[in-house]
Design a protein around this motif. Structure first.
Motif, mmCIF file in Angstrom:
data_model
loop_
_atom_site.group_PDB
_atom_site.id
_atom_site.type_symbol
_atom_site.label_atom_id
_atom_site.label_comp_id
_atom_site.label_asym_id
_atom_site.label_seq_id
_atom_site.Cartn_x
_atom_site.Cartn_y
_atom_site.Cartn_z
ATOM 1 N N GLN A 288 68.826 19.272 53.954
ATOM 2 C CA GLN A 288 68.974 19.758 55.328
ATOM 3 C C GLN A 288 67.982 19.139 56.304
ATOM 4 N N ILE B 92 65.618 21.580 49.775
ATOM 5 C CA ILE B 92 66.120 21.907 51.106
ATOM 6 C C ILE B 92 65.818 20.769 52.072
ATOM 7 N N TYR C 90 73.258 28.252 51.988
ATOM 8 C CA TYR C 90 73.102 28.506 50.566
ATOM 9 C C TYR C 90 73.621 29.890 50.219
ATOM 10 N N LEU D 185 65.828 29.902 49.981
ATOM 11 C CA LEU D 185 67.259 29.799 50.270
ATOM 12 C C LEU D 185 67.668 30.832 51.316
ATOM 13 N N ALA E 58 66.285 29.781 54.685
ATOM 14 C CA ALA E 58 67.034 28.667 55.281
ATOM 15 C C ALA E 58 68.236 29.190 56.052
ATOM 16 N N ALA F 131 62.699 22.476 56.195
ATOM 17 C CA ALA F 131 61.754 22.781 55.121
ATOM 18 C C ALA F 131 60.398 23.179 55.692
#
Length: 345
Positions: free
Chosen positions: A179, A175, A42, A30, A33, A184
């Motif tokens: 997204q 993810i 996140y 998270l 990301a 990822a």
């Protein structure tokens, strides 16, 4: 890289003696990301039953931000379970989870957190998984749960994983779904992951844990199988090397593994072939040879009988739509190089 605008709020409920590696494997994707995209995709928060710091199984004391009574609005709550399972002392958390049973909050269990969710009735009639060490306990104590040996399971708004680094695979999958696969994959590369494992990848349960240590001849036979993939041994050869008769070896396999040595051997070779197909761009014919298949047609037929598709179809699907490699699961795979389906199968 397509990015959604909504910030997902994810909480981690830390139980005393929680697994530090499982927790960090879940929360770090998270953070990464957000770092890669430069966006607040996140936000995460740490929670304990009473708001006090929690000590992990490694002895690391972790401060939290909230108690259960102060819980902010979340999109997902992950329960990071104790290692090993704590069968007592969880009454307050279980009671709180039961109240959330009919809410819209998505809830997950990391490691033995699956067992806590089961105690609260949140996994009834759902697919779920847990670390192989605790799999029998989950099956025996909660017969209404469909327990699998997979690394992680996502069934509607219930998330469970086997713990350890499998938590990273589960979060990378989420993810990727939210997204996009590119993000990822970028996160996976930052963490030097060989590949993003899918929900269909299974835990490697030690043979001794499955059948016990009192079957040394069977364990030795399986070790020989795993060590001789490219040039398979016959059942008679296996029996000779192990020092038992062929009939006795077949009896051991039937009794403890519910199959015959030849079928078990074939399954091991096919699983190895599938791993190579997923992890490399080697020609399919070469993959078959490395896994002990003397001809392309035999490899293709055996693979289709076991997995429902041919090696060529699997490779083609991986290229055309990586997120649909495992039919029906939405599982995510990433390959750094484009792999062209071979024409020989």
């Amino acid at each position: 890289m397509e990015i959604t605008g909504k910030c997902q709020k994810i909480g981690f409920l830390l139980m005393p003696n929680f697994s530090l590696i499982a927790f960090s494997s879940a929360i770090e994707p998270l953070r990464m990301a957000n770092w890669i995209t430069g966006a607040d995709l996140y936000s995460s928060c740490l929670i304990s039953q009473d708001g006090n710091a929690v000590i992990s199984s490694a002895g690391v004391c972790t401060e939290v931000e909230y108690s259960l009574e102060q819980l902010p609005v979340l999109d997902i709550l992950f329960v990071c379970g104790a290692s090993p399972i704590a069968r007592t002392g969880n009454e307050t958390i279980i009671a709180w989870l039961r109240k959330e049973k009919r809410s819209s909050l998505a809830i997950g269990g990391i490691g033995t957190g699956s067992y806590v969710l089961a105690c609260a009735g949140l996994l009834n009639n759902h697919r779920a998984t847990i670390h192989w060490w605790d799999m029998d306990s989950l099956r025996e104590d909660f017969p209404h749960i469909q327990v699998t040996n997979n690394l992680f399971e996502i069934d509607n708004s219930r998330f469970t994983c086997s713990g350890g680094t499998a938590a990273m695979d589960m979060l990378l999958f989420l993810i990727g779904q939210q997204q996009g696969a590119d993000l990822a994959a970028a996160i996976s590369e930052q963490f030097v992951c060989e590949r993003i494992r899918t929900s269909q990848d299974q835990q490697r349960v030690p043979l001794r844990a499955r059948i016990g240590a009192n079957q040394p001849k069977l364990i030795e036979a399986v070790q020989l199988i795993e060590a001789n993939i490219e040039e398979p041994l016959s059942t008679s050869d296996l029996a000779h090397h192990v020092g038992v008769s062929r009939r006795q070896l077949e009896r051991l396999f039937r009794q403890h593994l519910q199959t015959m040595p030849s079928r078990y051997y074939l399954q091991v070779r096919l699983e190895k072939a599938r791993q190579i197909l997923h992890r490399t761009d080697k020609p399919i014919l070469q993959v078959g040879i490395e896994c002990g298949f003397a001809s392309a047609s035999y490899f293709s037929t055996a693979y289709r009988n076991h997995y429902g598709i041919t090696p060529r179809e699997e490779r083609k699907r991986m290229v055309e739509d990586p997120q649909e490699t495992n039919a029906g699961s939405g599982a995510l795979l990433h390959h750094s190089r484009l792999m062209t389906p071979d024409a020989d199968l």
